[in-house]
Design a protein around this motif. Structure first.
Motif, PDB file in Angstrom:
ATOM      1  N   LYS A 120       0.872  -1.179   0.000  1.00 12.10           N
ATOM      2  CA  LYS A 120       0.000   0.000   0.000  1.00 12.10           C
ATOM      3  C   LYS A 120       0.904   1.223   0.000  1.00 12.10           C
ATOM      4  N   TYR A 154     -14.019   2.963  -7.033  1.00  7.15           N
ATOM      5  CA  TYR A 154     -13.087   2.912  -5.910  1.00  7.15           C
ATOM      6  C   TYR A 154     -13.466   1.760  -4.970  1.00  7.15           C
ATOM      7  N   VAL A 190     -11.221  -1.824  -4.012  1.00  5.51           N
ATOM      8  CA  VAL A 190     -10.838  -2.318  -2.684  1.00  5.51           C
ATOM      9  C   VAL A 190     -11.351  -3.741  -2.484  1.00  5.51           C
ATOM     10  N   GLU A 198      -5.748   3.901   9.065  1.00  2.00           N
ATOM     11  CA  GLU A 198      -5.148   3.722   7.742  1.00  2.00           C
ATOM     12  C   GLU A 198      -3.850   2.927   7.826  1.00  2.00           C
ATOM     13  N   ARG A 228     -13.004   0.849   4.014  1.00  6.81           N
ATOM     14  CA  ARG A 228     -13.233   1.755   5.140  1.00  6.81           C
ATOM     15  C   ARG A 228     -14.685   2.239   5.156  1.00  6.81           C
ATOM     16  N   GLY A 272     -14.843   7.545  -1.932  1.00  6.83           N
ATOM     17  CA  GLY A 272     -13.663   6.887  -1.413  1.00  6.83           C
ATOM     18  C   GLY A 272     -12.730   7.905  -0.776  1.00  6.83           C
ATOM     19  N   PRO A 273     -11.863   7.482   0.123  1.00  9.12           N
ATOM     20  CA  PRO A 273     -11.684   6.095   0.568  1.00  9.12           C
ATOM     21  C   PRO A 273     -12.707   5.623   1.589  1.00  9.12           C
ATOM     22  N   LYS A 274     -13.537   6.546   2.133  1.00  9.54           N
ATOM     23  CA  LYS A 274     -14.519   6.151   3.138  1.00  9.54           C
ATOM     24  C   LYS A 274     -15.918   6.143   2.534  1.00  9.54           C
TER      25      LYS A 274
END
Length: 491
Positions: free
Chosen positions: A49, A161, A165, A387, A395, A405-407
């Motif tokens: 990552k 996105y 993931v 993270e 997430r 994204g990312p949440k």
């Protein structure tokens, strides 16, 4: 002007407070120094990552053939051009991070060892094409969990996105990992909640997550693992909740979960700051933390273990060096609106706290400003921590997001069986004016009205007032873990 929207120069930023904060430029934290986290064997990288570093073709050879020095705690240090790789041997593979080449304190070395030995980074090599399954899981998420906002961007990149993931796991034919910071504790405001323990609201929320996991497993055999990472000790002293009450709530929540799941499944794992920092087997020396000060503005009971966790959190992951103060003093800055949202919310949450009755309105506003500021800083640090320790996880959040994204925001209360309402009379849903909070069990109470199949989430004060005004009969039902009203009289 509402309390949450006072000018900063009238409250927190007045006088020496602002000047001292703006002058205190802190050194870079370990979070800011991490450029990439990875796992590898002797032949290839298994997973990685990147935060601010691109994996080059020759990196693997440099890691294997470069000068490798043994540091404390069995850490291997490898110099790579202007950077450093830190590696730790774990279960037949190497887990590592790359950081910039600077001097490192004992605290930072302990944090690096903890990160390398406990972060969720070990996954099989990609070898499957399960994009159809990934798409089905995305559709299920939209149908069963996703919270949609007015300015939602799911269709404008968010969906892609999300799938990228999920595909990280499905392409490896391993269980999808998702992380949800949530279930901190009940609000201290008894005009919102029934009491300090989990009730029907938490029961429904956990059941919703369990049901979602079961549906994922029907689509994808490896299933999904949902990490609920309690943020109770991150904010407890800011929301007027004693640290030991967070522990009681968390223990009761885990017991409740055991009654809801079947014996042959275990889709939810619980974690917390204490778990992440492995305090029972701590690498951190007390001397490295003794000078760290945490801002406490409310009179709550502080647990030593929880306080150590907060110190580790802010020392390792608080990236603010005066920028937050500048942001909230900048007209129309997004962080200013966030600050105002926190201020409004905490003004409401602490409305009946003794501090609100003891202090003048002006002094209360100043306390609220400091609490809101502290909460934003800790929230940022906590997000950074998650993270680092859950770098590949999907997430999820109980806060509203644009879902690009990312949440991704989720609803824990299912509108099919529980409606969020403003009052007993009109059953209208509240109008949410910010992206701060989606209604949750720990800020509301659940009520069953006249044996209807649909339950309602509402502030407990409305229920108590309705009973006192003779609008119905009933009260708290211990067996059902919610309020119960019968013969409700509407205006």
């Amino acid at each position: 002007m509402p309390v949450g929207e006072q000018k900063l120069d009238e409250s927190f930023s007045s006088g020496n407070d602002s000047e001292e904060l703006l002058k205190s430029i802190k050194p870079r934290t370990i979070f800011e120094r991490v450029k990439v986290i990875y796992t590898r064997d002797e032949n290839s990288f298994l997973s990685h990552k990147c935060f601010s570093y691109l994996i080059s073709e020759g990196l693997l050879d440099m890691l294997k053939n470069g000068k490798r020095n043994m540091e404390e705690n069995n850490l291997i240090k490898v110099s790579i051009d202007d950077d450093i790789a830190w590696e730790f041997r774990k279960e037949g593979y190497w887990v590592g991070i790359i950081t910039n080449d600077l001097e490192y304190t004992d605290f930072e070395l302990s944090f690096i060892k903890l990160l390398l030995s406990t972060s969720r980074v070990n996954f099989p090599i990609q070898n499957e094409n399960n994009q159809n399954i990934t798409s089905l899981i995305a559709e299920l998420f939209v149908k069963d969990l996703k919270n949609t906002t007015e300015y939602d961007e799911w269709q404008f990149g968010g969906s892609d996105y999300f799938k990228s993931v999920v595909d990280f796991f499905t392409s490896r034919n391993t269980a999808i990992q998702a992380v949800l910071p949530a279930f901190p504790c009940k609000s201290s405001n008894l005009e919102k909640v029934s009491g300090p323990l989990p009730d029907r609201g938490e029961q429904m929320a956990l059941q919703k997550l369990i049901t979602f996991a079961r549906k994922v497993k029907e689509i994808y055999k490896p299933g999904i693992k949902l990490w609920i990472v309690s943020d109770g000790h991150v904010f407890s002293d800011c929301i007027a909740v004693d640290d030991d009450q967070v522990n009681v709530y968390s223990s009761a929540l885990k017991n409740l979960y055991q009654t809801l799941k079947s014996d042959d499944e275990d889709p939810i794992q619980f974690s917390s700051l204490v778990d992440i920092f492995s305090l029972n087997n701590s690498l951190f020396k007390e001397t490295t933390l003794k000078d760290i000060q945490i801002g406490h503005y409310l009179d709550t009971k502080i647990d030593e273990e929880a306080e150590i966790c907060r110190k580790i959190l802010v020392t390792s992951c608080d990236t603010d060096s005066g920028s937050l103060m500048r942001d909230i003093n900048t007209p129309k800055h997004p962080r200013l609106y966030l600050y105002r949202g926190f201020s409004r919310f905490m003004t409401e949450d602490l409305e009946f706290h003794p501090i609100a009755t003891k202090l003048s309105r002006k002094k209360f506003k100043k306390i609220i400003s400091k609490v809101a500021f502290e909460m934003i800083k800790r929230n940022d640090a906590y997000s950074n921590l998650v993270e680092l320790f859950f770098p590949f996880c999907l997430r999820l959040s109980i806060h509203a997001h644009k879902n690009c994204g990312p949440k991704f925001g989720i609803k824990l209360l299912d509108s099919n069986n529980c409606l969020v309402i403003n009052s007993l009379e009109d059953h209208k849903a509240p109008i949410l004016t910010d992206l701060l909070h989606i209604p949750t069990p720990w800020h509301n109470s659940i009520v069953e009205i006249d044996d209807k199949k649909v339950l309602y989430a509402i502030k407990s004060g409305h229920i108590k007032n309705g009973l006192e005004q003779g609008k119905g009969s009933g009260g708290w039902n211990l067996e059902k873990m919610c309020f119960e009203l019968k013969n409700l009289k509407l205006n």
